[in-house]
Design a protein around this motif. Structure first.
Motif, PDB file in Angstrom:
ATOM      1  N   THR A 177      13.110 -12.216  -2.346  1.00  0.00           N
ATOM      2  CA  THR A 177      13.652 -13.489  -3.000  1.00  0.00           C
ATOM      3  C   THR A 177      12.810 -13.947  -4.083  1.00  0.00           C
ATOM      4  OG1 THR A 177      12.294 -14.707  -1.305  1.00  0.00           O
ATOM      5  CG2 THR A 177      14.427 -14.345  -0.451  1.00  0.00           C
ATOM      6  N   ARG A 178      11.795 -13.272  -4.326  1.00  0.00           N
ATOM      7  CA  ARG A 178      11.376 -13.512  -5.835  1.00  0.00           C
ATOM      8  C   ARG A 178      11.063 -12.117  -6.589  1.00  0.00           C
ATOM      9  NH1 ARG A 178       5.013 -14.810  -3.734  1.00  0.00           N
ATOM     10  NH2 ARG A 178       4.796 -13.294  -2.306  1.00  0.00           N
ATOM     11  N   PRO A 179      10.765 -12.310  -7.840  1.00  0.00           N
ATOM     12  CA  PRO A 179      10.563 -10.969  -8.667  1.00  0.00           C
ATOM     13  C   PRO A 179       9.284  -9.907  -8.104  1.00  0.00           C
ATOM     14  CG  PRO A 179      10.529 -12.939 -10.179  1.00  0.00           C
ATOM     15  CD  PRO A 179      10.552 -13.389  -8.618  1.00  0.00           C
ATOM     16  N   ALA A 180       9.697  -8.737  -8.130  1.00  0.00           N
ATOM     17  CA  ALA A 180       9.059  -7.438  -7.490  1.00  0.00           C
ATOM     18  C   ALA A 180       7.452  -7.682  -7.884  1.00  0.00           C
ATOM     19  CB  ALA A 180       9.564  -6.384  -7.766  1.00  0.00           C
ATOM     20  N   ASP A 181       7.294  -8.102  -9.092  1.00  0.00           N
ATOM     21  CA  ASP A 181       6.051  -8.316 -10.044  1.00  0.00           C
ATOM     22  C   ASP A 181       5.183  -9.341  -9.038  1.00  0.00           C
ATOM     23  OD1 ASP A 181       6.603  -6.368 -11.665  1.00  0.00           O
ATOM     24  OD2 ASP A 181       6.905  -7.783 -13.419  1.00  0.00           O
ATOM     25  N   GLU A 182       5.682 -10.315  -8.826  1.00  0.00           N
ATOM     26  CA  GLU A 182       5.030 -11.669  -8.154  1.00  0.00           C
ATOM     27  C   GLU A 182       4.931 -10.866  -6.702  1.00  0.00           C
ATOM     28  OE1 GLU A 182       6.724 -15.393  -7.958  1.00  0.00           O
ATOM     29  OE2 GLU A 182       7.548 -15.279 -10.011  1.00  0.00           O
ATOM     30  N   GLU A 183       5.638 -10.303  -5.946  1.00  0.00           N
ATOM     31  CA  GLU A 183       5.621  -9.924  -4.820  1.00  0.00           C
ATOM     32  C   GLU A 183       4.505  -8.876  -4.737  1.00  0.00           C
ATOM     33  OE1 GLU A 183       6.910 -10.305  -0.651  1.00  0.00           O
ATOM     34  OE2 GLU A 183       7.795 -11.139  -2.433  1.00  0.00           O
ATOM     35  N   LEU A 184       4.308  -7.952  -5.762  1.00  0.00           N
ATOM     36  CA  LEU A 184       3.278  -7.012  -5.824  1.00  0.00           C
ATOM     37  C   LEU A 184       1.940  -7.655  -5.898  1.00  0.00           C
ATOM     38  CD1 LEU A 184       4.708  -3.771  -7.755  1.00  0.00           C
ATOM     39  CD2 LEU A 184       4.015  -3.819  -5.598  1.00  0.00           C
ATOM     40  N   VAL A 185       1.829  -8.572  -6.677  1.00  0.00           N
ATOM     41  CA  VAL A 185       0.509  -9.416  -7.092  1.00  0.00           C
ATOM     42  C   VAL A 185       0.347 -10.038  -5.646  1.00  0.00           C
ATOM     43  CG1 VAL A 185      -0.338 -11.358  -8.110  1.00  0.00           C
ATOM     44  CG2 VAL A 185       0.887  -9.838  -9.512  1.00  0.00           C
ATOM     45  N   SER A 186       1.053 -10.769  -5.027  1.00  0.00           N
ATOM     46  CA  SER A 186       0.560 -11.292  -3.781  1.00  0.00           C
ATOM     47  C   SER A 186       0.208 -10.049  -2.746  1.00  0.00           C
ATOM     48  CB  SER A 186       1.922 -12.134  -3.130  1.00  0.00           C
ATOM     49  OG  SER A 186       1.617 -12.550  -2.202  1.00  0.00           O
ATOM     50  N   ASP A 187       1.032  -8.841  -2.815  1.00  0.00           N
ATOM     51  CA  ASP A 187       0.606  -7.841  -1.797  1.00  0.00           C
ATOM     52  C   ASP A 187      -1.058  -7.367  -2.118  1.00  0.00           C
ATOM     53  OD1 ASP A 187       1.335  -6.109   0.499  1.00  0.00           O
ATOM     54  OD2 ASP A 187       1.170  -4.626  -1.154  1.00  0.00           O
ATOM     55  N   ARG A 188      -1.063  -6.964  -3.352  1.00  0.00           N
ATOM     56  CA  ARG A 188      -2.293  -6.474  -3.770  1.00  0.00           C
ATOM     57  C   ARG A 188      -3.475  -7.446  -3.433  1.00  0.00           C
ATOM     58  NH1 ARG A 188      -1.235  -1.504  -3.410  1.00  0.00           N
ATOM     59  NH2 ARG A 188       0.150  -0.746  -5.019  1.00  0.00           N
ATOM     60  N   ALA A 189      -3.260  -8.820  -3.620  1.00  0.00           N
ATOM     61  CA  ALA A 189      -4.135  -9.787  -3.194  1.00  0.00           C
ATOM     62  C   ALA A 189      -4.605  -9.657  -1.739  1.00  0.00           C
ATOM     63  CB  ALA A 189      -3.811 -11.166  -3.707  1.00  0.00           C
ATOM     64  N   ALA A 190      -3.553  -9.622  -0.995  1.00  0.00           N
ATOM     65  CA  ALA A 190      -3.787  -9.539   0.770  1.00  0.00           C
ATOM     66  C   ALA A 190      -4.413  -8.479   0.892  1.00  0.00           C
ATOM     67  CB  ALA A 190      -2.465  -9.566   1.136  1.00  0.00           C
ATOM     68  N   GLN A 191      -4.231  -7.112   0.404  1.00  0.00           N
ATOM     69  CA  GLN A 191      -4.844  -6.028   0.412  1.00  0.00           C
ATOM     70  C   GLN A 191      -6.267  -5.946  -0.057  1.00  0.00           C
ATOM     71  OE1 GLN A 191      -2.847  -2.121  -0.235  1.00  0.00           O
ATOM     72  NE2 GLN A 191      -1.021  -2.704   0.205  1.00  0.00           N
ATOM     73  N   THR A 192      -6.416  -6.598  -1.102  1.00  0.00           N
ATOM     74  CA  THR A 192      -7.946  -6.614  -1.405  1.00  0.00           C
ATOM     75  C   THR A 192      -8.717  -7.256  -0.629  1.00  0.00           C
ATOM     76  OG1 THR A 192      -7.203  -6.417  -3.735  1.00  0.00           O
ATOM     77  CG2 THR A 192      -9.255  -7.461  -3.365  1.00  0.00           C
ATOM     78  N   ALA A 193      -8.222  -8.567  -0.077  1.00  0.00           N
ATOM     79  CA  ALA A 193      -8.854  -9.317   0.739  1.00  0.00           C
ATOM     80  C   ALA A 193      -9.361  -8.310   1.980  1.00  0.00           C
ATOM     81  CB  ALA A 193      -8.274 -10.389   1.178  1.00  0.00           C
ATOM     82  N   TRP A 194      -8.618  -7.298   2.595  1.00  0.00           N
ATOM     83  CA  TRP A 194      -8.780  -6.927   3.705  1.00  0.00           C
ATOM     84  C   TRP A 194      -9.623  -5.670   3.331  1.00  0.00           C
ATOM     85  CZ3 TRP A 194      -8.841  -7.586   8.613  1.00  0.00           C
ATOM     86  CH2 TRP A 194      -7.604  -8.592   9.137  1.00  0.00           C
ATOM     87  N   LEU A 195      -9.567  -5.079   2.331  1.00  0.00           N
ATOM     88  CA  LEU A 195     -10.685  -4.099   1.897  1.00  0.00           C
ATOM     89  C   LEU A 195     -11.941  -4.981   1.680  1.00  0.00           C
ATOM     90  CD1 LEU A 195      -8.737  -2.266  -0.961  1.00  0.00           C
ATOM     91  CD2 LEU A 195      -9.254  -1.518   1.490  1.00  0.00           C
ATOM     92  N   ASP A 196     -12.016  -5.942   1.077  1.00  0.00           N
ATOM     93  CA  ASP A 196     -13.208  -6.934   0.925  1.00  0.00           C
ATOM     94  C   ASP A 196     -13.943  -6.908   2.390  1.00  0.00           C
ATOM     95  OD1 ASP A 196     -13.107  -6.948  -1.665  1.00  0.00           O
ATOM     96  OD2 ASP A 196     -12.233  -9.088  -1.986  1.00  0.00           O
ATOM     97  N   GLU A 197     -13.114  -7.471   3.370  1.00  0.00           N
ATOM     98  CA  GLU A 197     -13.557  -7.633   4.727  1.00  0.00           C
ATOM     99  C   GLU A 197     -14.056  -6.387   5.320  1.00  0.00           C
ATOM    100  OE1 GLU A 197     -14.049  -9.587   8.541  1.00  0.00           O
ATOM    101  OE2 GLU A 197     -14.114 -10.095   6.403  1.00  0.00           O
ATOM    102  N   LEU A 198     -13.453  -5.305   4.947  1.00  0.00           N
ATOM    103  CA  LEU A 198     -14.036  -4.064   5.420  1.00  0.00           C
ATOM    104  C   LEU A 198     -15.435  -3.608   5.001  1.00  0.00           C
ATOM    105  CD1 LEU A 198     -10.680  -1.689   5.548  1.00  0.00           C
ATOM    106  CD2 LEU A 198     -11.698  -2.895   7.465  1.00  0.00           C
ATOM    107  N   HIS A 199     -15.526  -4.058   3.559  1.00  0.00           N
ATOM    108  CA  HIS A 199     -16.606  -3.665   3.018  1.00  0.00           C
ATOM    109  C   HIS A 199     -17.580  -4.590   3.597  1.00  0.00           C
ATOM    110  CE1 HIS A 199     -15.684  -1.124  -0.081  1.00  0.00           C
ATOM    111  NE2 HIS A 199     -14.736  -1.565  -0.682  1.00  0.00           N
ATOM    112  N   ARG A 200     -17.580  -6.007   4.029  1.00  0.00           N
ATOM    113  CA  ARG A 200     -18.205  -6.914   4.310  1.00  0.00           C
ATOM    114  C   ARG A 200     -18.901  -6.667   5.625  1.00  0.00           C
ATOM    115  NH1 ARG A 200     -18.777 -10.995   7.915  1.00  0.00           N
ATOM    116  NH2 ARG A 200     -16.571 -10.839   8.947  1.00  0.00           N
ATOM    117  N   VAL A 201     -17.991  -6.002   6.331  1.00  0.00           N
ATOM    118  CA  VAL A 201     -18.575  -5.539   7.884  1.00  0.00           C
ATOM    119  C   VAL A 201     -19.328  -4.057   7.945  1.00  0.00           C
ATOM    120  CG1 VAL A 201     -17.163  -7.228   9.036  1.00  0.00           C
ATOM    121  CG2 VAL A 201     -16.155  -4.725   8.820  1.00  0.00           C
ATOM    122  N   GLY A 202     -19.242  -3.523   6.780  1.00  0.00           N
ATOM    123  CA  GLY A 202     -19.977  -2.291   6.783  1.00  0.00           C
ATOM    124  C   GLY A 202     -18.954  -1.142   7.198  1.00  0.00           C
TER     125      GLY A 202
END
Length: 709
Positions: free
Chosen positions: A589-614
């Motif tokens: 319901t929104r442009p794919a570029d916006e969806e990808l940016v949002s998705d990448r941000a969410a994935q990055t947050a999870w990768l950061d969490e994995l780094h944080r906990v070692g």
């Protein structure tokens, strides 16, 4: 403005006139939707006069009833119920308990409600206490001196953990069984393959359960419905999952070599086809099973078959008759001759009498399926699993199928069940399935619902209930309307969850509710109070600000996983496959570029969490990220963890894309590795990636199979 009369009528029948959407915005329901949904409940509401009349009728019907349709209670907790009698008359009640004993002398409570004038006769309402010490079970309540009776359901206050599990946590393999076959399967995965997966995961890697897709029945005609979540019946199983050679009578079949030749042919075809061909597999398997069916059974086997038929009773007769009718007239019962469109019509009985072998073949298929399901569970537990098989109960059935035909009197016409828009399905979902009518379920003492729960637990140590929030409220969509044009209809959750709790208690089983999507906050608290587990999917676990929910804040009484069958396997998700596919299919319901940016941000947050906990080092590859995500589950307090078989072997493709039917080959993707090469069950057992992830699950749950010794 919607009329106040229509709003009151909707309220009395549990139909929501407004709701909070997934963003928290209060949304009013269109008047046309309210009218259509009330019509599906048997309540005319198109005009103001019809609404006034319907309100008056609702009031009269309440006072005309001597007793409630069902009286509900919980063990150890006193509750109350009403009785209607001629004003001033004494009331004497008797409880007829399930074990044959009787209880009387129920305590009357104060009730100051004024009497109601029912056509010149004053009706009074008395209130009585249901004792807290009643045994669990299905009882009857009788008004002495009359023929008035009603069922009483006493459920456990909470479902305790199965004894074999105790206080431990455990892990299980989540499997789409049809997608993983062995060298000896017939084109698709079957119950012998399920048994072997259970033994491998338990004995080699300490798994405590195996979660399998719904094994509900599909119509026995082509094209066979591929979705396990759109079955023809939830009360019976799909004989496509039978292993022909495991039926006892196969040993006495003449020319068994020809049947094995059939199997070889269908397997060669399966090797060539890019998707699963259920029709080819079932055609070959059905031919072989007919040969086995014709073998004379031993005296003991005949006794067992007779006992199974007696135990299943009318529901088996109706299902087998529907299957025989479907083979002659097609799988849509709405298109049959009118006289055959209801199971109680004499013409249906006449058809069954005229086609005894066709009907009996389908009865027999369910019996041998029952045998093989029994063996799967017994072998899984014997291999060391605490729970064994965890079955999956789909949310509904095909509107043209066997259950919709047999249970049409308790299903709502003119509407379908679905889900409103949410973050991941922004257009909403229409599942095309007829919902239960809550009033008719109550009138039948919830027996049709009880039969489903019994079936789901008959061969399992646990059950996952798809969309369990549908036991509280379900999104009804008028036929022809978009999923966004529906509304919620309330159900008696105390009754439905109470029956689930009672059946689970009797089976010594555990219940997992799939409580994802738009959920009222109190619902999860209620499920926890009743001892039912929730569901957590890592990608959906957020702290409310869009950041990953820290592991220590996850729920304890929960089944937790990284992914689900409605998303790509984790390797595909990391590659953005879910965004690419939805863009390709026009589901965004929104442009794919916006969806990808949002998705990448969410994935990055999870990768950061994995780094944080070692759990993750610098520059990780996909396999390392997948392993770290599963190890993160081990940091949570969740008692049940699942590893998707697709993740274990590095599969990239999703099994199901919600919002599509033929636009994507849903539920027809055979298991493959990251390179797209088809994998057989034997390949899974030898796959080092699968062994590493499985052993990681054993380690984080404190289990150890032979591989960890």
């Amino acid at each position: 403005m919607t009329s106040s009369t229509l709003l009151e009528l909707a309220r009395r029948h549990g139909v929501a006139a407004e709701f909070d959407d997934w963003t928290g915005r209060r949304t009013a329901v269109a008047e046309s939707t309210l009218v259509a949904v009330l019509e599906a409940l048997g309540v005319p509401a198109g005009t103001e006069q019809e609404r006034v009349d319907a309100l008056a009728a609702h009031e009269r019907q309440y006072w005309q009833r001597r007793l409630p349709t069902t009286v509900l209670g919980r063990a150890g907790v006193p509750s109350s119920f009403w009785v209607h009698v001629t004003h001033g008359d004494p009331v004497h009640l008797t409880l007829l308990l399930e074990d044959g004993t009787e209880r009387s002398g129920l305590r009357q409570l104060e009730n100051n409600r004024p009497p109601y004038d029912l056509g010149g006769r004053l009706i009074g309402e008395a209130t009585f206490e249901l004792p807290a010490d009643l045994p669990l079970g299905y009882h009857r309540l009788r008004v002495d001196g009359s023929d008035a009776e009603t069922p009483v359901v006493i459920s456990p206050a909470t479902v305790g953990l199965p004894t074999r599990l105790g206080k431990r946590r455990t892990w299980g393999l989540a499997v789409q069984l049809y997608s993983v076959r062995s060298k000896n399967s017939w084109g698709t995965g079957d119950l012998t393959d399920l048994t072997d997966l259970a033994v491998w995961s338990a004995a080699e890697h300490g798994a405590g359960f195996i979660l399998v897709n719904p094994l509900h029945a599909a119509a026995p005609t082509a094209p066979m419905e591929p979705s396990p979540y759109l079955p023809t019946s939830r009360r019976f199983g799909n004989p496509l999952y039978l292993r022909v050679e495991s039926v006892a009578e196969f040993a006495a079949v003449r020319h068994r070599g020809r049947l094995r030749g059939l199997r070889a042919t269908v397997n060669k075809r399966a090797d060539r086809d890019p998707t699963i061909d259920r029709d080819a597999a079932w055609q070959a398997k059905r031919t072989a099973l007919q040969h086995v069916y014709r073998v004379e059974r031993s005296a003991g086997r005949e006794l067992a078959y007779t006992a199974y038929r007696a135990r299943q009773g009318r529901r088996l007769e109706e299902f087998a008759t529907w299957c025989a009718l479907a083979e002659q007239y097609g799988a849509d019962w709405h298109a049959w001759p009118h006289a055959l469109q209801h199971p109680s019509n004499p013409e249906v009985a006449a058809f069954a009498a005229a086609h005894p072998d066709a009907v009996d073949f389908h009865r027999w298929l369910q019996w041998v399926l029952d045998d093989q399901l029994t063996a799967v569970q017994a072998t899984a537990v014997q291999a060391g699993m605490e729970l064994g098989v965890m079955s999956d109960l789909a949310v509904g059935v095909d509107p043209d199928g066997a259950d919709a035909w047999a249970l049409q009197d308790v299903l709502a016409p003119g509407v379908t069940a679905g889900a409103p828009p949410d973050e991941f399905n922004q257009l909403g979902q229409d599942w095309s399935q007829p919902p239960w009518r809550p009033d008719r379920l109550a009138e039948q003492a919830y027996e049709p619902f009880r039969a489903l729960v019994e079936m789901a637990l008959r061969h399992a140590g646990g059950v996952r209930i798809d969309h369990i929030i549908g036991m509280f409220r379900l999104w009804w969509i008028p036929k022809g309307a978009a999923p966004t044009e529906g509304t919620y209809v309330r159900y008696d959750h105390d009754a439905m969850i109470g029956i689930i709790a009672l059946e689970a208690h009797r089976a010594g089983a555990l219940v997992v509710g799939e409580d994802l999507g738009t959920v009222e906050p109190w619902v999860r608290d209620y499920l926890h109070e009743r001892g039912l587990f929730g569901t957590s999917i890592l990608w959906f676990e957020s702290d409310g600000s869009g950041q990953p929910l820290p592991a220590e804040r996850w729920r304890e009484y929960c089944l937790s996983s990284v992914t689900t069958h409605d998303l790509p396997p984790t390797a595909g998700y990391l590659a953005g496959e879910h965004v690419r596919l939805r863009e390709e299919l026009g589901l965004l319901t929104r442009p794919a570029d916006e969806e990808l940016v949002s998705d990448r941000a969410a994935q990055t947050a999870w990768l950061d969490e994995l780094h944080r906990v070692g759990l993750l080092g610098p520059d990780p590859d996909t396999e390392q990220i997948v392993a770290a995500l599963y190890r993160y589950l081990g940091r949570t307090p969740s008692k049940l963890l699942t590893l998707a078989l697709a993740d274990a072997v590095g599969e990239l493709r999703t099994q199901n894309q919600p919002g599509t039917t033929d636009e994507y080959p849903n539920w027809r993707i055979p298991l493959a590795g990251p390179d797209g090469r088809r994998l057989l069950l034997e390949d899974v057992f030898a796959d080092p990636r699968a062994a590493v992830l499985s052993e990681a699950m054993a380690e984080i749950t404190g289990h150890s199979g032979r591989a960890g010794m």
